[in-house]
Design a protein around this motif. Structure first.
Motif, short mmCIF file in Angstrom:
data_model
loop_
_atom_site.label_atom_id
_atom_site.label_comp_id
_atom_site.label_asym_id
_atom_site.label_seq_id
_atom_site.Cartn_x
_atom_site.Cartn_y
_atom_site.Cartn_z
N ILE A 168 0.85 -1.19 0.00
CA ILE A 168 0.00 0.00 0.00
C ILE A 168 0.89 1.25 0.00
O ILE A 168 1.85 1.34 0.76
CB ILE A 168 -0.93 0.00 1.23
N GLN A 169 0.54 2.18 -0.86
CA GLN A 169 1.35 3.39 -0.99
C GLN A 169 0.89 4.48 -0.01
O GLN A 169 -0.29 4.52 0.38
CB GLN A 169 1.28 3.92 -2.43
N PRO A 170 1.78 5.39 0.38
CA PRO A 170 1.45 6.48 1.31
C PRO A 170 0.69 7.60 0.60
O PRO A 170 1.22 8.68 0.32
CB PRO A 170 2.83 6.94 1.79
N LEU A 171 -0.57 7.35 0.31
CA LEU A 171 -1.33 8.26 -0.55
C LEU A 171 -1.57 9.62 0.10
O LEU A 171 -1.65 10.63 -0.61
CB LEU A 171 -2.66 7.60 -0.94
N GLU A 172 -1.72 9.65 1.41
CA GLU A 172 -1.87 10.96 2.07
C GLU A 172 -0.65 11.83 1.81
O GLU A 172 -0.77 13.03 1.54
CB GLU A 172 -2.08 10.78 3.56
N GLY A 173 0.52 11.22 1.89
CA GLY A 173 1.75 11.96 1.64
C GLY A 173 1.86 12.43 0.21
O GLY A 173 2.26 13.57 -0.07
N VAL A 174 1.49 11.55 -0.72
CA VAL A 174 1.53 11.92 -2.14
C VAL A 174 0.54 13.06 -2.41
O VAL A 174 0.85 14.04 -3.09
CB VAL A 174 1.22 10.71 -3.03
N GLY A 175 -0.67 12.91 -1.87
CA GLY A 175 -1.69 13.94 -2.08
C GLY A 175 -1.28 15.28 -1.51
O GLY A 175 -1.56 16.34 -2.10
N ALA A 176 -0.62 15.26 -0.36
CA ALA A 176 -0.16 16.51 0.25
C ALA A 176 0.87 17.19 -0.63
O ALA A 176 0.87 18.43 -0.79
CB ALA A 176 0.42 16.23 1.63
N ILE A 177 1.77 16.41 -1.24
CA ILE A 177 2.78 16.97 -2.14
C ILE A 177 2.10 17.55 -3.38
O ILE A 177 2.44 18.66 -3.83
CB ILE A 177 3.81 15.90 -2.52
N ALA A 178 1.13 16.81 -3.93
CA ALA A 178 0.43 17.31 -5.12
C ALA A 178 -0.27 18.63 -4.82
O ALA A 178 -0.18 19.59 -5.61
CB ALA A 178 -0.59 16.27 -5.59
N ALA A 179 -0.94 18.70 -3.67
CA ALA A 179 -1.65 19.93 -3.31
C ALA A 179 -0.69 21.08 -3.06
O ALA A 179 -0.95 22.23 -3.44
CB ALA A 179 -2.53 19.68 -2.09
#
Length: 389
Positions: free
Chosen positions: A159-170
């Protein structure tokens, strides 16, 4: 044949058996006539079935009903989302590059509608988890682009750290797509928490019909440009007459997958028993991604000296179906790009097998595999039973 054991199916990540309730829904719709774009009673009935399924799929993702666009499956869903052309608040937006992890599904690895020159691959660690520092470093000075990271890997279950990825994208003003094909029914899908602009699904991974999937957006104000154009179906987001029977079955499967989240602890126990049995049988066995968070249904492993191709044949003769952890094309096993990106040596990667459980997996199926597996190892490489890890 008399006395022959019942077959055991442990390849749900490739495709789950259709749930009985889904089959009943599909058959019921197939018995009716009606184009959902027609205004007569038959057409209105078909339209009602589509909109009911749209609501069911939206609930699975915690999304608004109108955020769901039905497509032909996971590949088309990813191709639709992987577009440099989006609409944002009614205005056209052109995304400069595609940033993706090194372990994405082949339908994302191709880059969708992005040119090869506009694609940037982000490395992963030895467990297959995306390097967030590398991602941020690469996107920090980029023009508005699309980041695509899967929720969970189809081969390893990591499972990938999607919260972290989403925070970077935002933080840097990028769009974010999540391939959630393997996630549905196996982990919660939370687009708001992930800050994902779009997630993609495929019904047959969790007991729905084959040939139907969806693109689900967080806001209907931010959508990718259509891949299939023609008529005004799916709110002008996907042209073509809707596959009403498959869509209805998709809806039933989505509701069931949401309920499956209540059974995660039960599947965790089956997985723990499975992996304990694997290690006890072969101390030299490697479980890929073992130190990362993984889906409760997926175990990808290798035993040195036992090639995946040979093991699959031996298990098939025992009426046990699982999969290679490698990418397969036309029945030929090749080295997995996922395991290669994790730094796994080629000889080990060619031994990778994947067990993936699902909605109808029972303790008896795990018992049967653990009974068969030692015999298969003894035939193919008996030394593996005794070699130290």
């Amino acid at each position: 044949m008399p006395g022959q054991a019942s077959p055991v199916y442990l390849d749900h990540n490739a495709g789950a058996p259709m749930r009985p309730a889904v089959r009943d829904a599909v058959i019921e719709v197939l018995q009716d006539a009606g184009n959902a774009s027609s205004v007569h009673a038959h057409g209105r009935k078909a339209r009602g079935r589509i909109e009911n399924a749209r609501e069911q799929v939206a609930k699975l993702c915690g999304a608004f009903t109108r955020a769901v666009t039905f497509v032909s499956g996971g590949t088309e869903a990813n191709m639709t989302a992987l577009s440099p052309s989006w609409q944002d608040q009614g205005e056209p937006v052109y995304l400069d590059k595609l940033f993706r992890s090194a372990v994405e599904h082949p339908s994302v690895v191709t880059g969708g509608r992005f040119r090869v020159a506009d694609q940037v691959v982000i490395p992963v660690d030895s467990n297959g988890v995306i390097d967030l520092e590398a991602l941020e470093d690469r996107v920090s000075d980029a023009d508005p682009s699309l980041i695509s990271v899967m929720a969970a890997n189809n081969e390893t279950g990591v499972i990938q750290p999607l919260e972290g990825v989403g925070a970077i994208a935002a933080k840097y003003g990028h769009f974010f797509h999540v391939d959630a094909v393997q996630a549905a029914g196996r982990m919660p899908i939370n687009m708001g928490l992930w800050q994902a602009d779009a997630v993609t699904l495929s019904a047959h991974k969790f007991g729905g019909p084959q040939g139907i999937g969806a693109v689900v957006v967080r806001s209907t104000a931010r959508v990718p440009s259509p891949l299939m154009v023609g008529g005004g179906q799916e709110n002008w987001r996907r042209g073509g007459t809707e596959n009403v029977s498959a869509i209805a079955g998709f809806g039933v499967a989505a509701s069931a997958a949401l309920e499956d989240l209540n059974k995660i602890d039960q599947m965790k126990m089956m997985k723990a028993r499975l992996e304990t049995g694997l290690v006890n049988t072969c101390p030299s066995l490697t479980i890929f991604g073992a130190d990362a968070e993984r889906l409760v249904n997926t175990t990808c492993f290798a035993v040195p000296g036992i090639s995946a191709e040979t093991a699959l044949i031996a298990l098939d003769l025992e009426r046990v179906s699982l999969s290679s952890g490698s990418a397969c094309s036309s029945g030929k096993v090749s080295v997995s790009h996922v395991l290669s990106a994790m730094g796994v040596e080629e000889d080990t990667a060619r031994c990778a097998l994947r067990i993936s459980m699902g909605w109808n997996t029972e303790d008896a199926d795990i018992d049967r595999f653990l009974d068969v597996w030692p015999r298969v190892v003894d035939r193919l490489n008996p030394d593996a039973r005794h070699r130290a890890a």
